[in-house]
Scaffold this motif. Structure first.
Motif, PDB file in Angstrom:
ATOM      1  N   ILE A 226       1.029  -1.313  -0.180  1.00  0.00           N
ATOM      2  CA  ILE A 226      -0.247   0.012   0.068  1.00  0.00           C
ATOM      3  C   ILE A 226       0.826   1.255  -0.186  1.00  0.00           C
ATOM      4  O   ILE A 226       0.435   1.999  -0.872  1.00  0.00           O
ATOM      5  N   ASP A 230       3.863   1.795  -4.703  1.00  0.00           N
ATOM      6  CA  ASP A 230       2.983   3.577  -5.006  1.00  0.00           C
ATOM      7  C   ASP A 230       4.631   4.005  -5.528  1.00  0.00           C
ATOM      8  O   ASP A 230       4.475   4.640  -6.532  1.00  0.00           O
ATOM      9  N   ALA A 365      -5.081  -1.739  -3.531  1.00  0.00           N
ATOM     10  CA  ALA A 365      -4.148  -0.991  -4.096  1.00  0.00           C
ATOM     11  C   ALA A 365      -3.296  -1.089  -5.112  1.00  0.00           C
ATOM     12  O   ALA A 365      -3.021  -0.150  -5.365  1.00  0.00           O
ATOM     13  N   LEU A 385      -4.304   6.125  -2.279  1.00  0.00           N
ATOM     14  CA  LEU A 385      -4.375   5.806  -1.280  1.00  0.00           C
ATOM     15  C   LEU A 385      -5.369   6.080   0.151  1.00  0.00           C
ATOM     16  O   LEU A 385      -5.654   5.304   1.339  1.00  0.00           O
ATOM     17  N   VAL A 388      -7.856   2.913  -0.235  1.00  0.00           N
ATOM     18  CA  VAL A 388      -7.323   2.042   0.350  1.00  0.00           C
ATOM     19  C   VAL A 388      -7.714   2.422   1.761  1.00  0.00           C
ATOM     20  O   VAL A 388      -8.158   1.264   2.831  1.00  0.00           O
TER      21      VAL A 388
END
Length: 473
Positions: A226, A230, A365, A385, A388
């Motif tokens: 998560i 990214d 995610a 984000l 989630v």
């Protein structure tokens, strides 16, 4: 006995110095590194995020769960067991890193030298060994000692960074400083750790410790998907220059978590023990909501001030971070609430409930990053984000209350949210007519006004030791 307020002050200084060096030095570092260099460094630091999760092996959570309620010889044996497990994991991980070095170099989103991987691996490998004595200091209310160790490490690290950056070492300056400061801190902590182990080595509790801690490792790997994947996807799909802007915004959003650390450093080692006290559920509910409200207040304060700070003190290449940071600060507040309102998931002998929630959220995610980042770049990461962590908060709260119902007072956090939203709306009306320095000053005034209002309506207690809702132990 040290008061809770005084302990929190020591913890605040210690943790801010330990984790806040990169924030304090950001204007200086960004003036010495280009966005490309900074983004490259950030992609390398991601290795420490996943490495710390695996090498930590969830042993700190076992320390909270089993050492906290124990005393005497059993306590010393449990501490010894936890430290030796961490040492074994670190040694095994060192060997695996050596074996996997060519694979790591071939698959990172930027070209690095082998020595740079070694430098970033040193503090990662030592993290578990360092965390155990520091956690024990918190559990024994040794806040002053905790503070001193972290301040010394932070000052040493900052000095090395400045000296090496001025000497032209580039990103190597930060890598060398991190490795050297971690070795120095461990050296100073070993005497304290040996005393806590009563000078003995013990592995007899390994099975229950690992049974409790391993789900945390699996869970936290999901958490990395998560909060770490990214940046890897951004580096791969839109480049390290864009990653640098996102990383700057993420570091400023981290201030929210840093401001929460004095409370968190007291709360997490003591929550299980508090739950077992008379009226433990009421105490835990009250303090969890207090922490949630603190997180909301800090988030609002940062949203009102940080964007202006970025425009004032960072090079123009990083100014997009001033917009991104607002969304990431809100994400930080959501994460804080979900971490605090989930005590039921940790109250038994199994931590599998939170593991499954983390993995479900990580799957959402990962899907969001891969589908949306190529099209919407940085903003896709922010919205994924936020979504989630909203799901994570809802699931943690539901299952926690199912396992252990706590009497939360929801009117308090609703008041925080409404007041914060109103102040943000006011800022959006008046900020366009002000220069950046005036925006920063007005943001501070609005934040102070929110604090006074929350105290006046008794969402927050008056800031005196006699009014605090928790004890020093």
């Amino acid at each position: 006995m040290m008061s809770a307020l005084k302990q929190s002050a020591y913890y605040g200084v210690g943790i801010i110095m330990m984790k806040g060096v990169s924030l304090f030095m950001m204007p200086y570092v960004t003036s010495r590194l280009t966005p490309y260099e900074y983004g490259s460094l950030e992609s390398l630091i991601l290795l420490t995020d996943i490495g710390t999760i695996i090498i930590g092996f969830g042993i700190i959570e076992s320390l909270y769960r089993y050492v906290g309620p124990s005393d005497g010889r059993k306590r010393s044996e449990l501490i010894s067991n936890c430290f030796l497990l961490s040492l074994i994991v670190a040694l095994v991980a060192s060997f695996l890193i050596w074996l996997m070095l060519p694979l790591l170099l071939a698959n990172l989103p930027h070209e690095f030298e082998p020595y740079q991987i070694v430098l970033i691996a040193v503090p990662t490998l030592l993290e578990g060994l360092i965390a155990i004595p520091l956690t024990l200091m918190r559990m024994e209310s040794l806040a002053r000692k905790f503070c001193i160790y972290n301040v010394v490490k932070a000052i040493f690290q900052a000095l090395v960074i400045i000296i090496l950056l001025e000497a032209g070492y580039g990103i190597d300056a930060l890598l060398i400083a991190g490795a050297c400061s971690s070795v120095l801190l461990l050296f100073f902590l070993l005497k304290f750790q040996w005393a806590q182990m009563a000078g003995s080595a013990y592995l007899g509790y390994s099975l229950p410790l690992l049974k409790y801690s391993v789900p945390f490792v699996i869970s936290n790997i999901g958490l990395f998907a998560i909060t770490g994947l990214d940046r890897w996807v951004l580096a791969d799909k839109v480049g390290v220059d864009t990653l640098a802007v996102y990383a700057i915004a993420a570091k400023f959003a981290m201030i929210c978590a840093l401001l929460m650390q004095p409370f968190a450093l007291w709360w997490y080692p003591n929550r299980i023990k508090m739950l077992q006290q008379e009226q433990g559920r009421e105490l835990c509910a009250r303090n969890a909501i207090l922490g949630t409200n603190l997180g909301i207040f800090f988030a609002v304060s940062l949203i009102l001030t940080v964007p202006s700070f970025i425009y004032l003190f960072l090079p123009a290449d990083y100014h997009l971070a001033a917009n991104i940071v607002v969304g990431l600060i809100l994400v930080s507040a959501l994460k804080n609430a979900s971490d605090l309102l989930n005590l039921g998931c940790f109250s038994g002998d199994s931590s599998q409930c939170q593991m499954w929630i983390q993995w479900l959220c990580s799957a959402l995610a990962v899907a969001g990053y891969w589908l949306l980042i190529p099209q919407y770049s940085i903003w896709a990461a922010v919205f994924v984000l936020a979504g989630v962590y909203t799901v994570r908060l809802a699931l943690f709260y539901y299952f926690s209350q199912t396992k252990l119902s706590l009497p939360y007072r929801h009117s308090d956090w609703l008041a925080c949210v409404l007041i914060g939203a109103a102040l943000y709306g006011i800022s959006q009306v008046i900020y366009p007519a002000l220069n950046l320095w005036a925006q920063l000053i007005v943001g501070g005034f609005l934040s102070l006004s929110m604090l006074v209002l929350l105290i006046s309506i008794k969402v927050f207690p008056s800031i005196t030791p006699s009014r605090l809702n928790f004890s020093a132990n």
